[in-house]
Design a protein around this motif. Sequence first.
Motif, PDB file in Angstrom:
ATOM      1  N   CYS A  45       4.505   9.585   0.215  1.00 23.76           N
ATOM      2  CA  CYS A  45       5.446   8.544  -0.215  1.00 23.76           C
ATOM      3  C   CYS A  45       6.572   8.313   0.788  1.00 23.76           C
ATOM      4  CB  CYS A  45       6.018   8.869  -1.589  1.00 23.76           C
ATOM      5  SG  CYS A  45       7.121  10.294  -1.637  1.00 23.76           S
ATOM      6  N   ASP A  46       6.506   9.036   1.925  1.00 23.02           N
ATOM      7  CA  ASP A  46       7.532   8.908   2.965  1.00 23.02           C
ATOM      8  C   ASP A  46       8.925   9.151   2.376  1.00 23.02           C
ATOM      9  OD1 ASP A  46       8.408   8.528   5.570  1.00 23.02           O
ATOM     10  OD2 ASP A  46       8.674   6.357   5.324  1.00 23.02           O
ATOM     11  N   GLY A  47       9.019  10.207   1.566  1.00 22.66           N
ATOM     12  CA  GLY A  47      10.279  10.510   0.901  1.00 22.66           C
ATOM     13  C   GLY A  47      11.107  11.537   1.643  1.00 22.66           C
ATOM     14  N   GLU A  48      12.304  11.763   1.140  1.00 24.32           N
ATOM     15  CA  GLU A  48      13.227  12.756   1.697  1.00 24.32           C
ATOM     16  C   GLU A  48      13.283  13.944   0.735  1.00 24.32           C
ATOM     17  OE1 GLU A  48      18.038  13.364   2.415  1.00 24.32           O
ATOM     18  OE2 GLU A  48      17.234  11.350   2.010  1.00 24.32           O
TER      19      GLU A  48
ATOM     20  N   VAL B 150       5.505  14.492  -0.305  1.00 25.39           N
ATOM     21  CA  VAL B 150       6.608  13.935   0.503  1.00 25.39           C
ATOM     22  C   VAL B 150       6.044  13.025   1.598  1.00 25.39           C
ATOM     23  CG1 VAL B 150       8.454  14.504   2.123  1.00 25.39           C
ATOM     24  CG2 VAL B 150       8.187  15.842   0.025  1.00 25.39           C
ATOM     25  N   GLU B 151       4.983  13.493   2.248  1.00 22.73           N
ATOM     26  CA  GLU B 151       4.389  12.699   3.328  1.00 22.73           C
ATOM     27  C   GLU B 151       3.735  11.437   2.782  1.00 22.73           C
ATOM     28  OE1 GLU B 151       1.120  13.183   6.953  1.00 22.73           O
ATOM     29  OE2 GLU B 151       1.730  14.928   5.786  1.00 22.73           O
TER      30      GLU B 151
ATOM     31  N   ALA C 191       6.782   4.583  -4.901  1.00 20.00           N
ATOM     32  CA  ALA C 191       6.393   5.908  -4.419  1.00 20.00           C
ATOM     33  C   ALA C 191       5.312   6.521  -5.298  1.00 20.00           C
ATOM     34  CB  ALA C 191       7.616   6.824  -4.373  1.00 20.00           C
TER      35      ALA C 191
ATOM     36  N   ASN D 268       2.597  17.536   0.913  1.00 17.61           N
ATOM     37  CA  ASN D 268       1.730  16.361   1.016  1.00 17.61           C
ATOM     38  C   ASN D 268       2.298  15.175   0.245  1.00 17.61           C
ATOM     39  OD1 ASN D 268      -0.086  17.671   2.645  1.00 17.61           O
ATOM     40  ND2 ASN D 268      -1.517  18.167   0.992  1.00 17.61           N
TER      41      ASN D 268
ATOM     42  N   VAL E   1      13.453   8.633  -2.818  1.00 15.09           N
ATOM     43  CA  VAL E   1      12.718   7.479  -2.296  1.00 15.09           C
ATOM     44  C   VAL E   1      13.470   6.211  -2.684  1.00 15.09           C
ATOM     45  CG1 VAL E   1      10.438   8.572  -2.365  1.00 15.09           C
ATOM     46  CG2 VAL E   1      11.319   7.412  -4.410  1.00 15.09           C
TER      47      VAL E   1
ATOM     48  N   LYS F 249       1.992   5.167  -4.342  1.00 17.86           N
ATOM     49  CA  LYS F 249       1.511   5.754  -3.081  1.00 17.86           C
ATOM     50  C   LYS F 249       0.984   7.171  -3.298  1.00 17.86           C
ATOM     51  CE  LYS F 249       4.752   3.142  -0.179  1.00 17.86           C
ATOM     52  NZ  LYS F 249       5.971   3.241   0.676  1.00 17.86           N
TER      53      LYS F 249
END
Length: 465
Positions: free
Chosen positions: A17-20, A14-15, A95, A12, A89, A98
């Motif tokens: 903060c739209d991270g890798e 990762v989703e 991040a 959750n 990020v 977020k």
Amino acid sequence: MSKDLPGMSLENIVEACDGEYVGDRKKLKEYITGAVIDSRKVKEDYLFVAIQGERVDGHDFANQVLEEGALCVLSEKDLPDCKGPYIKVPSTKDAFRKIAAFYRAHIEAPIIGVTGSVGKTSTKEMIATVLSEKYEVQKTAGNFNNELGVPLTLFTIQPKHEVAVVEMGISDFGEMDRLSQMAVPDVMVITNIGTCHLEQLKDRDGVLKAKTECFGHMQPRGIAVLNGDDDKLITQKMVNGIPPIFYGKGFQAADGSFKEIYATDVENLGFEGMKAKINTPAGAFEIRTHIPGEHNIYNAMAATAIALRMGLTREEIARGIEKAKTIEGRTNFIEAKGMIVIDDCYNANPMSMKTSIQTLAHAKGRSIAVLGDMGELGENARALHREVGICVGEEKIDALFATGELAEEYAKAAAEQNPDCEIIYEKDKEAMIQKLLSYVKEGDSVLVKASHFMEFGEIVSRLTK
């Protein structure tokens, strides 16, 4: 009981903060138990947020925190030799905000936001102490009130907490918007609108505009609690379609409107504190606070407004107000070497300076003000320093010790206002300290106050150690 934070699985996060994500994918189902930016504060299964600072790069501690039990690292850099999972990020600060906003949606406890030009920390402390008479309360530690402090505070709110009090401080437009997007307050307290951070905010109208950005992100049906004796705040007649709760001294505001919570029979006990009668729709009751200064009656009224809405009795509120204390650096009274040292050196602006000087004026022995520069006051900085010097003179303070580039304005204005005030100004701080140490004696009361960059904590230490 699980120590996991609700909803905060690595998947959750990762989703959010739209991270890798880089690392063992089996760990994506595991939950963090907290989040920190200081490697020394990492605990088991924490998220460590690596911040690139001016002196220290948090990325350098990635492997250390993982070895000490961190579940994952939030990173702006590739970490090829990383000994555990990390989330990459573009900006760890962005991040982190977020992720904090995502976590806020899983917090069931109501959040009380506190802002204002002066008195944020003392009001936060008063509210938290009062609410603790009935609830399990979490609050901002110290003054962790900025764009890193607020998310750090949010991550300390656990399922056991029944209410949280979150301090929110800004210095520019847009900051409060970002803070309130994370905190999404159920109640928003604004203590006052003063002359601070004027380099960016220009004037009190700018301060009002910046502070009230918080209203745009409150919970539906959220309530604003505002100082009804502040000429700027009383213009806020509706907040998101709901009338604010106004508080202040006396029933009627300057514009003819009425306050829901108001103080009468205010009695100043000097360094012993304050007494007053607090009048509310639920009836009136007497309060006593052991913290000196009339501003603490305002803090008590703000706490009363919130506590009544949360079901506390008048007896519980009065008991909480009497228990309230100050914290280090915030009008903290220290008895040492036969003197009273008022440690108020964390920060300063014209409003807080005048309030502290007025408190010092109640000293039984010699009153000594030790004042340094105030920062971020813009083009009117000299005039605003002069106003403080006039206050020193008007309050008949016995002696003024001043240091700093702008502090000479204190000395000039105080001398004009009160020729009997003994004044020592030194541009060099150490030279002033030496004269101060040779001047003070048993029975003195000494106020130490300046903006944080002046590092006046050193003066408190040398007076008291």
